[in-house]
Design a protein around this motif. Structure first.
Motif, short mmCIF file in Angstrom:
data_model
loop_
_atom_site.label_atom_id
_atom_site.label_comp_id
_atom_site.label_asym_id
_atom_site.label_seq_id
_atom_site.Cartn_x
_atom_site.Cartn_y
_atom_site.Cartn_z
N SER A 1 0.10 31.18 10.26
CA SER A 1 1.17 31.43 9.30
C SER A 1 2.24 32.37 9.84
N ASP B 1 3.69 23.14 17.27
CA ASP B 1 4.50 23.16 16.06
C ASP B 1 4.34 21.80 15.41
N ASN C 1 2.58 26.79 14.82
CA ASN C 1 1.91 26.87 13.52
C ASN C 1 0.48 26.33 13.58
#
Length: 101
Positions: A42, A10, A54
């Protein structure tokens, strides 16, 4: 044989993470390591962790010892503390396995 890890991150600061990658790359290469795939994610449809993801990538080394030595190298740990720890909120080891190069 090679040793590969699939990682999910992340990333909360793209520029800081970019600086981390630039600073750690010579160290990674000195241990015979390399990135194979690298994706910005995404949408995560299914996960085994509560942590957000992500960024997804593979990182490979000639052996598990090379990988272990890289991740405990003092020079790498200094780069990690300076850039990675402030630009990445969480990390998830998705898989670690031997591969045929």
């Amino acid at each position: 044989m090679a040793y590969e890890r699939i990682m999910g991150l992340d990333v909360i600061d793209d520029q800081g993470y970019k600086a981390y990658r630039a600073a750690m790359m010579p160290i990674l290469q000195s241990f015979g390591g390399a990135f194979g795939f690298d994706f910005r994610v995404s949408e995560v449809l299914l996960s085994k962790t509560e942590d957000k993801i992500n960024r997804l990538f593979t990182i490979a080394f000639p052996s598990q010892k090379h990988m272990d030595d890289f991740f405990t190298d003092p020079e790498y740990l200094a780069v990690k503390a300076k850039y990675f720890d402030v630009s990445v909120n969480s990390k998830t080891i998705i898989s670690t396995h031997e591969t045929n190069p």
